[in-house]
Write an enzyme that holds these catalytic residues in place. Structure first.
Site, short mmCIF file in Angstrom:
data_model
loop_
_atom_site.label_atom_id
_atom_site.label_comp_id
_atom_site.label_asym_id
_atom_site.label_seq_id
_atom_site.Cartn_x
_atom_site.Cartn_y
_atom_site.Cartn_z
N SER A 118 17.64 32.07 -101.92
CA SER A 118 17.60 33.49 -101.57
C SER A 118 16.61 33.76 -100.46
CB SER A 118 17.17 34.26 -102.82
OG SER A 118 16.72 35.55 -102.46
N GLU A 176 14.72 36.10 -100.51
CA GLU A 176 13.48 36.53 -101.18
C GLU A 176 12.42 35.43 -101.15
OE1 GLU A 176 12.15 39.34 -103.20
OE2 GLU A 176 13.46 40.23 -101.71
N TYR A 184 10.71 36.52 -109.23
CA TYR A 184 12.06 36.06 -108.85
C TYR A 184 11.98 35.14 -107.64
CZ TYR A 184 16.67 36.16 -106.71
OH TYR A 184 17.85 35.79 -106.11
O1 G4F Z 1 18.86 45.98 -103.69
P1 G4F Z 1 17.55 45.40 -104.04
O2 G4F Z 1 17.15 45.52 -105.46
O3 G4F Z 1 17.60 43.89 -103.54
P2 G4F Z 1 16.46 42.82 -103.21
O4 G4F Z 1 15.22 43.08 -103.97
O5 G4F Z 1 16.34 42.74 -101.73
O6 G4F Z 1 17.11 41.49 -103.80
C1 G4F Z 1 18.48 41.16 -103.63
O7 G4F Z 1 18.66 40.34 -102.50
C2 G4F Z 1 18.06 39.03 -102.60
C3 G4F Z 1 18.34 38.30 -101.31
O8 G4F Z 1 17.30 38.56 -100.42
C4 G4F Z 1 18.61 38.31 -103.81
F1 G4F Z 1 18.06 37.09 -103.89
C5 G4F Z 1 18.31 39.11 -105.05
O9 G4F Z 1 18.85 38.47 -106.19
C6 G4F Z 1 18.96 40.49 -104.90
O10 G4F Z 1 20.34 40.31 -104.83
O11 G4F Z 1 16.41 46.06 -103.17
C7 G4F Z 1 16.47 46.09 -101.75
C8 G4F Z 1 15.30 46.91 -101.21
C9 G4F Z 1 13.93 46.51 -101.79
O12 G4F Z 1 12.99 46.46 -100.75
C10 G4F Z 1 13.57 47.63 -102.73
O13 G4F Z 1 12.18 47.88 -102.88
O14 G4F Z 1 15.49 48.27 -101.59
C11 G4F Z 1 14.23 48.81 -102.03
N1 G4F Z 1 14.51 49.93 -102.92
C12 G4F Z 1 14.11 51.21 -102.67
N2 G4F Z 1 14.47 52.01 -103.69
C13 G4F Z 1 15.14 49.90 -104.10
C14 G4F Z 1 15.12 51.22 -104.60
N3 G4F Z 1 15.73 48.89 -104.77
C15 G4F Z 1 16.33 49.20 -105.96
N4 G4F Z 1 16.97 48.20 -106.63
N5 G4F Z 1 16.33 50.46 -106.49
C16 G4F Z 1 15.72 51.51 -105.84
O15 G4F Z 1 15.72 52.64 -106.34
#
Ligand code: G4F
Length: 350
Positions: free
Chosen positions: A128, A130, A152
């Protein structure tokens, strides 16, 4: 003879697209699923209910070496795609121990079972972006060093290192894909893209009135999951095992995603999105941008969908669901105007 593949995480977004792709290539597809998924198939296997062919499901647990070992004893697999993981980054801060257990021990069990029972089986590990965390350079390549910012991310670095170690120590055909964020209408509702597209659709149809989010300035390299599973397959068809970045080479903020998703339903995101500290993480990954030139040159892989295509496809699918939800709701709110009908007659649901 058709090839036989085992997919862990087959009921998830990537697993279901990969199963479709492999069935299309004539593979015999098997999937590892948790026993609980088989006991509650209506909710847990919906992404693989309409595959274009049969898949054989094996109940097992990544945490149990014995159960993984026995699956490799049951059939001779040519390829194994290890996609199962606790993949929600925010949850990994809440329960870091089970994240480490599933993601690190799970990967270790898979590799060791293959080494002991099926050393010729080719292995794909879902690495990933990440792993880059607090990024050392922009864009990130296969040689950028890792600095994970969540349990993670730490677990994925360990899985990546284990995979490389089995390759180098035992000559096994083991590859890691360093996949940047990849989304689709099958994405889980907890991830930010799907949270946004569902909310935009539901707000448009009067089923919700606001969207609480965390950090709007986080920047991600977002591609389409269906494109990305094709890269996984290509990695295992090479003559030598190797690791590859899979990315679009474009980055957008969460706010950009909101702007586009709400615009697709003729709304201004600024009227509905509010920030809520509950959705901030203890440590954030601020900027991810991948350099996929190695995958382009060696695998001949490139993404087919643009960022705009992706957002539109997700919003359209969520509008369909929101229309269905509205049709069965007891007291649907009056519709704001104009509402995208997408081929529906508004009178049918009023
Ligand atoms: O959609 P996210 O939860 O994805 P994140 O953390 O980037 O991880 C995903 O991608 C990775 C690949 O780089 C995978 F390995 C992992 O398994 C997963 O699929 O969050 C994306 C961004 C983050 O910066 C988070 O802080 O969105 C920001 N965010 C802002 N508000 C939020 C929110 N994320 C989530 N889930 N929910 C919110 O309300």
């Amino acid at each position: 003879m058709n090839k036989r593949a085992l997919i862990t995480g087959i009921t998830g977004q990537d697993g279901s697209y990969l199963a479709e792709t492999l069935l299309g290539y004539g593979y015999e597809v098997h999937g590892l699923v948790r026993r609980v998924a088989l006991q509650d198939p209506r909710h847990r296997t919906e992404r693989i209910d309409r595959l274009p062919g049969e898949v054989e499901l094996h109940a097992g647990s990544l945490e149990s070496f014995a159960s993984i070992f026995s699956i490799f004893g049951r059939a001779r697999f040519d390829e194994c795609y290890h996609l199962a993981a606790q993949s929600f980054v925010a949850e990994s801060f809440v329960d870091s121990f089970s994240t480490m257990n599933t993601n690190v021990a799970g990967t270790h069990h898979m590799l060791e079972a293959i080494r002991q029972v099926a050393p010729a089986c080719r292995f794909y590990f879902a690495g990933s972006s990440e792993m880059y965390g607090k990024v050392r350079e922009v864009p990130q390549t296969e040689s950028t060093s890792f600095h994970p910012r969540s349990p993670y991310g730490v677990s994925k670095v360990a899985g990546f290192d284990l995979t490389r170690n089995y390759r180098e120590s035992y000559g096994m055909f083991c590859c890691s894909g360093i996949l940047f964020n990849h989304e689709s209408p099958r994405r889980g509702l907890e991830f930010v893209t799907r949270k946004i597209t569902t909310a935009a659709a539901r707000i448009r149809l009067g089923l919700a009135d606001s969207l609480p989010l965390g950090n709007l300035q986080a920047s991600r390299d977002w591609g389409h999951a269906q494109d990305y599973v094709e890269a996984m397959h290509r990695m295992l068809q090479q003559t030598e095992p190797d690791d590859f970045v899979v990315a679009t080479g474009e980055t957008h903020t969460v706010e950009d995603f909101c702007r586009l998703a709400f615009a697709a339903v003729d709304l201004d995101y600024r009227d509905y999105v509010r920030t809520d500290p509950a959705f901030y993480r203890p440590a954030e990954v601020d900027l991810l941008l991948g350099d996929g030139s190695k995958a382009r040159e060696r695998l001949g892989w490139r993404p087919r969908r643009t960022f705009e295509d992706l957002v539109k496809e997700m919003v359209d699918a969520d509008l369909e669901s929101a229309w269905r939800e509205r049709a069965t709701s007891n007291r649907p709110a009056p519709l704001p105007s104009p509402v995208p009908l997408h081929g529906r007659r508004q009178v049918a649901v009023a």
